[in-house]
Each structure stands twice: as C-alpha cells, then as structure tokens.
Design a protein around this motif. Structure first.
Motif, mmCIF file in Angstrom:
data_model
loop_
_atom_site.group_PDB
_atom_site.id
_atom_site.type_symbol
_atom_site.label_atom_id
_atom_site.label_comp_id
_atom_site.label_asym_id
_atom_site.label_seq_id
_atom_site.Cartn_x
_atom_site.Cartn_y
_atom_site.Cartn_z
ATOM 1 N N GLU A 31 0.825 -1.210 0.000
ATOM 2 C CA GLU A 31 0.000 0.000 0.000
ATOM 3 C C GLU A 31 0.861 1.262 0.000
ATOM 4 O O GLU A 31 0.532 2.239 -0.671
ATOM 5 C CB GLU A 31 -0.938 0.009 1.205
ATOM 6 C CG GLU A 31 -2.068 -0.973 1.096
ATOM 7 C CD GLU A 31 -2.988 -0.647 -0.059
ATOM 8 O OE1 GLU A 31 -3.306 0.534 -0.270
ATOM 9 O OE2 GLU A 31 -3.374 -1.582 -0.771
ATOM 10 N N ARG A 32 1.955 1.240 0.749
ATOM 11 C CA ARG A 32 2.846 2.394 0.821
ATOM 12 C C ARG A 32 3.422 2.722 -0.560
ATOM 13 O O ARG A 32 3.415 3.874 -0.995
ATOM 14 C CB ARG A 32 3.975 2.100 1.803
ATOM 15 C CG ARG A 32 4.925 3.221 2.012
ATOM 16 C CD ARG A 32 6.040 2.892 3.009
ATOM 17 N NE ARG A 32 5.630 2.021 4.074
ATOM 18 C CZ ARG A 32 6.219 0.857 4.370
ATOM 19 N NH1 ARG A 32 7.233 0.430 3.665
ATOM 20 N NH2 ARG A 32 5.791 0.123 5.367
ATOM 21 N N VAL A 33 3.903 1.698 -1.269
ATOM 22 C CA VAL A 33 4.495 1.904 -2.586
ATOM 23 C C VAL A 33 3.427 2.326 -3.595
ATOM 24 O O VAL A 33 3.653 3.214 -4.418
ATOM 25 C CB VAL A 33 5.234 0.628 -3.044
ATOM 26 C CG1 VAL A 33 5.640 0.712 -4.490
ATOM 27 C CG2 VAL A 33 6.455 0.401 -2.171
ATOM 28 N N ALA A 34 2.252 1.720 -3.533
ATOM 29 C CA ALA A 34 1.185 2.071 -4.475
ATOM 30 C C ALA A 34 0.732 3.515 -4.283
ATOM 31 O O ALA A 34 0.544 4.255 -5.257
ATOM 32 C CB ALA A 34 0.008 1.115 -4.302
ATOM 33 N N LYS A 35 0.570 3.946 -3.048
ATOM 34 C CA LYS A 35 0.166 5.331 -2.790
ATOM 35 C C LYS A 35 1.249 6.318 -3.190
ATOM 36 O O LYS A 35 0.954 7.397 -3.711
ATOM 37 C CB LYS A 35 -0.190 5.516 -1.311
ATOM 38 C CG LYS A 35 -1.515 4.915 -0.936
ATOM 39 C CD LYS A 35 -1.825 5.162 0.509
ATOM 40 C CE LYS A 35 -3.155 4.511 0.871
ATOM 41 N NZ LYS A 35 -3.503 4.736 2.276
ATOM 42 N N ALA A 36 2.505 5.963 -2.965
ATOM 43 C CA ALA A 36 3.601 6.841 -3.367
ATOM 44 C C ALA A 36 3.656 6.984 -4.882
ATOM 45 O O ALA A 36 3.871 8.085 -5.401
ATOM 46 C CB ALA A 36 4.931 6.301 -2.840
ATOM 47 N N ALA A 41 2.891 10.398 -9.516
ATOM 48 C CA ALA A 41 2.299 10.558 -10.847
ATOM 49 C C ALA A 41 1.414 11.799 -10.905
ATOM 50 O O ALA A 41 1.449 12.549 -11.890
ATOM 51 C CB ALA A 41 1.498 9.312 -11.222
ATOM 52 N N ASN A 42 0.648 12.047 -9.864
ATOM 53 C CA ASN A 42 -0.193 13.250 -9.830
ATOM 54 C C ASN A 42 0.645 14.525 -9.800
ATOM 55 O O ASN A 42 0.299 15.521 -10.441
ATOM 56 C CB ASN A 42 -1.140 13.214 -8.636
ATOM 57 C CG ASN A 42 -2.248 12.214 -8.822
ATOM 58 O OD1 ASN A 42 -2.601 11.861 -9.940
ATOM 59 N ND2 ASN A 42 -2.795 11.735 -7.714
ATOM 60 N N THR A 46 0.763 17.509 -12.649
ATOM 61 C CA THR A 46 0.694 18.927 -12.310
ATOM 62 C C THR A 46 1.872 19.679 -12.909
ATOM 63 O O THR A 46 1.724 20.802 -13.402
ATOM 64 C CB THR A 46 0.669 19.116 -10.784
ATOM 65 O OG1 THR A 46 -0.459 18.429 -10.252
ATOM 66 C CG2 THR A 46 0.601 20.578 -10.398
ATOM 67 N N GLY A 47 3.042 19.049 -12.890
ATOM 68 C CA GLY A 47 4.229 19.655 -13.484
ATOM 69 C C GLY A 47 4.085 19.895 -14.973
ATOM 70 O O GLY A 47 4.641 20.849 -15.511
ATOM 71 N N PHE A 48 3.332 19.048 -15.663
ATOM 72 C CA PHE A 48 3.097 19.263 -17.087
ATOM 73 C C PHE A 48 2.064 20.360 -17.335
ATOM 74 O O PHE A 48 2.032 20.943 -18.409
ATOM 75 C CB PHE A 48 2.648 17.965 -17.760
ATOM 76 C CG PHE A 48 3.790 17.133 -18.264
ATOM 77 C CD1 PHE A 48 4.269 17.304 -19.554
ATOM 78 C CD2 PHE A 48 4.395 16.201 -17.454
ATOM 79 C CE1 PHE A 48 5.324 16.556 -20.018
ATOM 80 C CE2 PHE A 48 5.454 15.448 -17.903
ATOM 81 C CZ PHE A 48 5.924 15.628 -19.194
#
Length: 140
Positions: A31-36, A41-42, A46-48
């Motif tokens: 869960e920790r890796v999936a949420k990270a 990615a979000n 936003t950076g794009f």
C-alpha cells in the motif's frame, strides 16, 4: 473457565497473530508503494500543466538524498511544488531509482526534454512511474 482453557486460548491467539504479522507488513509495504506511485504521478501531471499557465519551462527533479520531488523554474529560483515522499510515504533513498539522473524539463508546448522513469520498491513489491516526452504518465 479454568486456567488451562485460558492458557490454550492465549497460545492459539499468539500463534495466529504471529503468523499474520508477516502478511500484514507485506500488505503495508504494498500500500505504501502504491500510494507513493500515485502521488508522484499526480505531481508530475501537475508539473506538465504549470508551463502552459506561466508560459515558461519548468524543471522536475527527484532528489533521492532528501527524498523530494521538486518542480521549479529553469533557474530554480521559484519552487512551484515540493513533495517529500520520504516522510509522507515512509520510503528510503535505496527504495527509489530515477532515470534520467539529470532534471526533466517541460516546455510550454506540453513536451518534455526526455522520458522519465521512477521506480519505487519496498519488501519485494515494485511500482514504476513512466513519463513520456508528450506528457503521458503511467503507473505500472
């Protein structure tokens, strides 16, 4: 209840708890890796979006020593977004790899200077965040 029955119940509870703790820690790492991965990615999405609004290129860097994803302008004088994924997602520097080693620049037309690959691992579970030059962000 006799003392023997109470002792049997405690022993059975202890064995079941001990057996499930390994699976529970693996589930937490998953869960920790999936949420990270989703959070990073979000932030990249936003950076794009930022260069189109400000009409200037921005730079995305991943600092694995401080465990931060930073979105700044080219001169790195203005920080638009800073995400500390080490403290937020409890990851260590050895759990994150980043390609390319230099920063990724995003231009106002929506294209990037190169592709990007961020790999997050923990307890044998791995997630990859892939970014194309055209701004498509995938979590695999």
């Amino acid at each position: 209840f006799t003392m023997l029955e109470l002792l049997v119940v405690l022993v059975i509870t202890g064995v079941v708890t001990g057996l499930s703790m390994g699976r529970f820690s693996a589930l937490l790492a998953h869960e920790r890796v999936a949420k990270a991965a989703v959070g990073i990615a979000n932030d990249i999405r936003t950076g794009f979006a930022i260069p189109g609004r400000i009409r200037r290129p921005v730079r995305i860097t991943v600092d694995t020593t401080q465990m931060q994803l930073v979105i700044t302008d080219r001169a790195q004088s203005t920080t638009y977004r800073k995400t500390a994924f080490g403290s937020r997602y409890n990851l260590k520097g050895s759990n994150v790899t980043f390609y390319p080693a230099s920063a990724l620049e995003i231009y106002p037309n929506g294209f990037a200077s190169d592709t990007m690959l961020i790999t997050l691992t923990s307890n044998g579970f791995s997630q990859r965040v892939r970014v194309t030059k055209a701004g498509m962000v995938q979590v695999k």
